[in-house]
Design a protein around this motif. Structure first.
Motif, short mmCIF file in Angstrom:
data_model
loop_
_atom_site.label_atom_id
_atom_site.label_comp_id
_atom_site.label_asym_id
_atom_site.label_seq_id
_atom_site.Cartn_x
_atom_site.Cartn_y
_atom_site.Cartn_z
N ASP A 233 0.83 -1.22 0.00
CA ASP A 233 0.00 0.00 0.00
C ASP A 233 0.86 1.26 0.00
O ASP A 233 0.55 2.23 -0.71
CB ASP A 233 -0.98 0.00 1.17
CG ASP A 233 -0.31 -0.12 2.54
OD1 ASP A 233 0.87 -0.56 2.59
OD2 ASP A 233 -0.94 0.22 3.55
N LYS A 234 1.96 1.24 0.77
CA LYS A 234 2.85 2.41 0.82
C LYS A 234 3.56 2.61 -0.53
O LYS A 234 3.70 3.74 -1.01
CB LYS A 234 3.90 2.23 1.92
CG LYS A 234 3.33 2.09 3.31
CD LYS A 234 2.88 3.43 3.88
CE LYS A 234 2.49 3.37 5.33
NZ LYS A 234 1.25 2.63 5.60
N VAL A 235 4.01 1.52 -1.13
CA VAL A 235 4.70 1.59 -2.43
C VAL A 235 3.76 2.18 -3.48
O VAL A 235 4.14 3.07 -4.24
CB VAL A 235 5.19 0.19 -2.87
CG1 VAL A 235 5.64 0.20 -4.33
CG2 VAL A 235 6.34 -0.26 -1.98
N ILE A 236 2.53 1.69 -3.50
CA ILE A 236 1.57 2.17 -4.51
C ILE A 236 1.24 3.64 -4.31
O ILE A 236 1.14 4.40 -5.27
CB ILE A 236 0.30 1.27 -4.51
CG1 ILE A 236 0.67 -0.10 -5.10
CG2 ILE A 236 -0.83 1.90 -5.30
CD1 ILE A 236 -0.36 -1.18 -4.88
N GLN A 237 1.11 4.06 -3.05
CA GLN A 237 0.88 5.50 -2.77
C GLN A 237 1.97 6.35 -3.41
O GLN A 237 1.70 7.40 -4.00
CB GLN A 237 0.86 5.75 -1.26
CG GLN A 237 -0.47 5.48 -0.60
CD GLN A 237 -0.38 5.65 0.91
OE1 GLN A 237 0.47 6.40 1.42
NE2 GLN A 237 -1.23 4.96 1.63
#
Length: 404
Positions: free
Chosen positions: A26-30
């Protein structure tokens, strides 16, 4: 569908960080979605959904592509080629896709789909654990449901608006939603949309919260004017719900060992207009001891394996280890033993997890009730939510009452 190089590169870069550097999906995609301001909503959706898809089906795709971790960029492009081929997307004549064996990919998929651990793309140990705890038939249905993409569910903030008003506001923003039977404050989006950009969100009219998670605060049977403690509050999704159910009257004390999460809760509470929430970081056992026998309701939303929310966090399948599950069970019991002492006679306690494993759920309650501290409580009811039955996240909640 036509593939665009810059979007595909973003996916490959994201997969490198998730698979090889252990970063959270989720952090990478953000971060990926901030890369190019020219990308529209479809571009962003492609990056997010493709990345999550390949993360979700990593074991299956790696087996089909005959590649092993750690994946270099060539191997990641092979995984991407498998993803595209199985979706019927024509591969462009880029060097990364040279000599992709399209027919062989489909043949291997048919072959591996006969074996559950490949079909559902899970580690061997997790497959064995699921069968042991839930039985062959239930586990087969449950893990299939946990591999489906989760719906976007909103919880209406009743401190500021009503379900009908919010539905109309969203409709004005071309976002269609529908009520869900049995979930009084929930709205399900008919199509995925970035709701965080809406004025309704900025004004605190709703929070994004799965339907199963919305049942937990209601299970605690709170009333306006009570003193309530959310012991593992985190960023406070359930604290905010408790505040709304209590109509901003009484006190919600949000505890957590992570002060940065409580700071996020403060920001959310301000946006929600939830004025009866007080945050307290747990700096020592004194924080808990001060509240012994003084609280009407205690919520223990315990740390757990998170197996019930794999639809939202597919990378957890690859990060989770069997040793962690053994350790977290000890932590769950310690928390139950210690935090239950805050409940005053006649008060109530809810123990909840987003796990589907009986050993983290009812067995923990049974163990607690036979302990010295647990003898002061009576079991009232529990609810076991499985994703294949509900269509929402897997959850467990148990309600206990302290004897007077």
């Amino acid at each position: 569908m036509r593939l665009h190089k810059n979007l595909c590169f973003a996916v490959i870069d994201g997969l490198t960080l998730i698979f090889n550097e252990g970063q959270y999906a989720d952090k990478v995609i953000q971060q990926l979605l901030k890369r190019d301001k020219r990308w529209g909503s479809r571009d962003r959706a492609f990056i997010a959904e493709t990345t999550y898809d390949i993360v979700r089906w990593k074991r299956l795709y790696a087996e089909i592509a005959d590649v092993k971790a750690p994946f270099d960029r060539d191997n990641l492009w092979r995984l991407f080629a498998v993803w595209a081929t199985l979706r019927g997307i024509k591969l462009p004549s880029w060097k990364y896709f040279e000599s992709t064996p399209t027919r062989k990919i489909k043949g291997r998929f048919d072959e591996l789909s006969q074996i559950r651990k490949f079909k559902e793309s899970i580690p061997d140990w997790l497959d064995e654990l699921g069968v042991k705890e839930l039985g062959e038939s239930t586990w087969t249905k449950e893990i299939a449901a946990l591999n489906e993409q989760a719906d976007v569910i909103l919880r209406v903030n009743t401190l500021k608006t009503t379900k009908q008003k919010l539905k109309a506001l969203l409709f004005d923003n071309d976002i269609e939603s529908e009520s869900i039977k049995g979930y009084p404050n929930a709205l399900r989006l008919k199509e995925r949309a970035n709701v965080f950009q809406t004025e309704a969100f900025k004004n605190g009219f709703f929070e994004v919260q799965d339907a199963s998670s919305q049942l937990v605060a209601e299970f605690l049977e709170v009333e306006p004017g009570m003193r309530v403690v959310d012991t593992c509050a985190g960023a406070g999704g359930k604290s905010l719900h408790l505040s709304a159910l209590m109509e901003n009257k009484g006190q919600v004390i949000a505890l957590d060992i992570y002060d940065n999460k409580l700071k996020e809760l403060k920001r959310r509470a301000k946006r929600n207009g939830a004025h009866n929430i007080e945050t307290r970081p747990i700096e020592s056992t004194k924080t808990i001891k001060k509240l012994y026998d003084k609280v009407d309701r205690v919520l223990i939303d315990a740390p757990c394996s998170g197996l019930g929310v794999l639809r939202r966090n597919p990378d957890a399948k690859w990060k989770l280890q069997p040793e962690f599950i053994s350790e977290i069970k000890h932590t769950q019991q310690e928390i139950l033993q210690q935090y239950s002492r805050m409940v005053k006679p006649g008060g109530k306690l809810v123990y909840a997890t987003c796990s589907i494993l009986p050993s983290e759920n009812r067995q923990q309650i049974d163990n607690f009730l036979t302990s010295e501290n647990g003898k002061a409580f009576t079991f009232v009811k529990d609810q076991n939510i499985l994703a294949y039955q509900s269509g929402f996240d897997g959850f467990y909640m148990a309600l206990l009452e302290k004897n007077t």
